[in-house]
Scaffold this active site. Structure first.
Site, PDB file in Angstrom:
ATOM      1  CG  PHE A 134       0.418   6.163   0.710  1.00 42.63           C
ATOM      2  CD1 PHE A 134       0.432   5.083   1.575  1.00 42.63           C
ATOM      3  CD2 PHE A 134      -0.797   6.648   0.274  1.00 42.63           C
ATOM      4  CE1 PHE A 134      -0.749   4.494   1.995  1.00 42.63           C
ATOM      5  CE2 PHE A 134      -1.984   6.069   0.697  1.00 42.63           C
ATOM      6  CZ  PHE A 134      -1.956   4.992   1.560  1.00 42.63           C
ATOM      7  CG  ASP A 205       1.429  13.680   0.748  1.00 45.19           C
ATOM      8  OD1 ASP A 205       1.195  13.867   1.961  1.00 45.19           O
ATOM      9  OD2 ASP A 205       0.833  12.839   0.052  1.00 45.19           O
ATOM     10  CE1 TYR A 230      -5.364   8.804   7.205  1.00 46.24           C
ATOM     11  CE2 TYR A 230      -6.934  10.292   6.169  1.00 46.24           C
ATOM     12  CZ  TYR A 230      -5.950   9.337   6.064  1.00 46.24           C
ATOM     13  OH  TYR A 230      -5.554   8.908   4.823  1.00 46.24           O
ATOM     14  CE  LYS A 231      -1.604   8.542   6.862  1.00 48.85           C
ATOM     15  NZ  LYS A 231      -1.008   8.797   5.554  1.00 48.85           N
ATOM     16  NE  ARG A 379       3.059   1.898   8.373  1.00 47.31           N
ATOM     17  CZ  ARG A 379       2.236   2.779   7.837  1.00 47.31           C
ATOM     18  NH1 ARG A 379       2.714   3.795   7.132  1.00 47.31           N
ATOM     19  NH2 ARG A 379       0.942   2.682   8.002  1.00 47.31           N
TER      20      ARG A 379
HETATM   21  C1  LIG Z   1      -1.853   8.543   4.395  1.00 44.14           C
HETATM   22  C2  LIG Z   1      -1.376   9.072   3.075  1.00 44.14           C
HETATM   23  C3  LIG Z   1      -2.299   9.433   2.087  1.00 44.14           C
HETATM   24  C4  LIG Z   1      -3.769   9.240   2.325  1.00 44.14           C
HETATM   25  O1  LIG Z   1      -4.561   9.647   1.274  1.00 44.14           O
HETATM   26  P1  LIG Z   1      -6.151   9.591   1.432  1.00 44.14           P
HETATM   27  O2  LIG Z   1      -6.659  10.359   0.292  1.00 44.14           O
HETATM   28  O3  LIG Z   1      -6.490  10.179   2.774  1.00 44.14           O
HETATM   29  O4  LIG Z   1      -6.573   8.177   1.404  1.00 44.14           O
HETATM   30  C5  LIG Z   1      -1.807   9.971   0.911  1.00 44.14           C
HETATM   31  N1  LIG Z   1      -0.488  10.132   0.709  1.00 44.14           N
HETATM   32  C6  LIG Z   1       0.426   9.773   1.647  1.00 44.14           C
HETATM   33  C7  LIG Z   1       1.874   9.969   1.381  1.00 44.14           C
HETATM   34  C8  LIG Z   1       0.006   9.222   2.845  1.00 44.14           C
HETATM   35  O5  LIG Z   1       0.899   8.854   3.762  1.00 44.14           O
END
Ligand SMILES: *Cc1c(COP(=O)(O)O)cnc(C)c1O
Length: 420
Positions: A134, A205, A230-231, A379
């Site tokens: 990401f 992460d 939030y996921k 997805r």
């Molecule tokens: C969802 C996600 C994020 C989200 O980062 P935010 O700081 O909340 O915007 C970061 N890294 C990964 C791998 C994710 O899947």
């Protein structure tokens, strides 16, 4: 709608209904506020609202904020929330109380955590990362390197290349356990051990892991971790994320965003910074209390359901989806974008299709909500706490109809919106 499909008995809608009738997690759906007529397959991006979250936010705003005013920092326990909720998250990811704080966003937390890791390996300059991760993770580390100005470089490596990228020049390996697009799970125990074998630190992460799959940070000897709520933890839009640091690093770790919430005595209002003794030194400033109290409701549900049971049902939902797509859409141009075995993937499935974007838009118009990641990935997330097996059956049935009727060809579904 097509005529009733002829399917193996375990793939009929009745079979799905039978699974629902026997589902030990079936009752949790009543704890969520979901719109009628929607099959929500995007809990891997934003979990739906727990009814208790709405009640708690209302209470916190109407009573703690409106009546308690500033006294609520003490009386309603606001000041302790990052620690108290951090401890609850710890229980879901194989950490101990005192090793996790809830705060800020994953992006910010990654900045602090990786800065802390690099400071502990001052003689090394290489950070191993997966380029296809990401993007915010890459962007944050690129910005950190620039800020540090000490010549750090990122060595990008994709999943099969990671082991050979970890050499004695590596300061930290910074990886996401479950890939946001393919859903592939990296071997946290093995990669962490490889990092340690060359004296590097392992930073994970957990954005697509927390609440989705069992995570054993201490069992894997992980050094640092971040993740969002939030996921799969259903904490609410923009709910605060978390940081984990193994206890053995608490004394030595430093981070650059030194603010008063990370000070050892914030209410002494001293001139100079002196870090708190434990995980608290990873905090910076005042936290969004209303978002935190909302997130607690999501954590509460995850704890009661149990991550193990949730994972088993999520795998079964994903497998049902996969089998139904194969049986009913075998020649419609879909291919699996990630692992075929449920053991090897997280809570979502990536389906690839050249027309993925308009197909997803058409599905959403019919109440089946997933999302799209360019160029071709659709997805579908299988959050087990509010999805029924029959929902999966219905979603695939609607996908079949979308393809058979050519609904997706409607020009209305071709226009690209800002958030996909
Ligand atoms: C969802 C996600 C994020 C989200 O980062 P935010 O700081 O909340 O915007 C970061 N890294 C990964 C791998 C994710 O899947």
């Amino acid at each position: 709608m097509a005529t009733a499909p002829v399917l193996p008995t375990d793939l009929t809608r009745d079979a799905a209904l039978a699974l629902d009738a026997a589902d030990p997690l079936g009752a949790f759906i009543d704890e969520f506020q979901l719109p009628r007529g929607v099959v929500y397959l995007n809990g891997n991006s934003l979990g739906p609202s727990p009814k208790a979250a709405i009640a708690r936010v209302t209470e916190a705003a109407a009573e703690e904020w409106s009546t308690g005013l500033v006294t609520s920092w003490n009386r309603a326990g606001w000041f302790q929330l990052p620690y108290r909720l951090g401890d609850r998250i710890a229980g879901l990811i194989g950490a101990e109380a005192g090793e996790v704080v809830m705060t800020d966003s994953t992006s910010l937390n990654l900045f602090r955590i990786v800065a802390a890791a690099l400071a502990m390996r001052p003689d090394r300059r290489v950070i191993v990362m997966e380029g296809s991760n990401f993007p915010t993770d890459n962007y944050v580390i690129q910005g950190l390197i620039e800020t540090l100005g000490r010549g750090h470089v990122i060595r990008f490596a994709e999943k099969n290349e990671i082991a050979s990228a970890i050499g004695p020049d590596v300061a930290a390996v910074v990886l996401t356990q479950v890939h946001y697009k393919s859903s592939h799970i990296l071997d946290m125990a093995a990669i962490t051990a490889q990092a340690h074998a060359v004296g590097a630190l392992a930073v994970w992460d957990l954005c697509h892991s927390a609440g989705a799959i069992p995570v054993d940070l201490n069992g894997c000897n992980v050094d640092f971790a971040v993740g969002c709520t939030y996921k799969y933890l259903n904490g609410g839009p923009g709910s605060p994320a978390f940081q984990f640091a193994a206890k053995r690093h608490h004394e030595a770790m430093t981070q650059p965003l030194t603010g008063w919430w990370g000070h050892g005595a914030p209410f002494a209002f001293e001139r100079d910074y002196a870090p708190a003794s434990g995980i608290g030194r990873m905090l910076t400033g005042t936290q969004p209390i209303l978002s935190m109290v909302a997130a607690e409701a999501g954590l509460d549900i995850a704890e009661r359901a149990g991550v193990g049971a949730a994972r088993e049902k999520s795998r079964a939902l994903g497998k049902l989806f996969q089998d139904l797509v194969e049986a009913r859409l075998g020649d419609a141009g879909f291919t699996l974008g990630g692992p075929a075995q449920t053991d090897d993937r997280g809570g979502h499935i990536a389906l690839e299709h050249v027309n993925g974007y308009p197909i997803m838009k058409a599905l959403i118009s019919r109440g089946v909500i997933g999302d799209f990641r360019a160029p071709t990935t659709m997805r579908f997330g299988f959050s087990p706490l509010y999805l029924r097996y029959a929902d999966i059956w219905d979603a695939v049935d609607i996908l079949v109809a979308t393809m058979e009727t050519g609904l997706w060809r409607d020009p209305a579904f071709a226009a690209v919106e800002a958030v996909t």
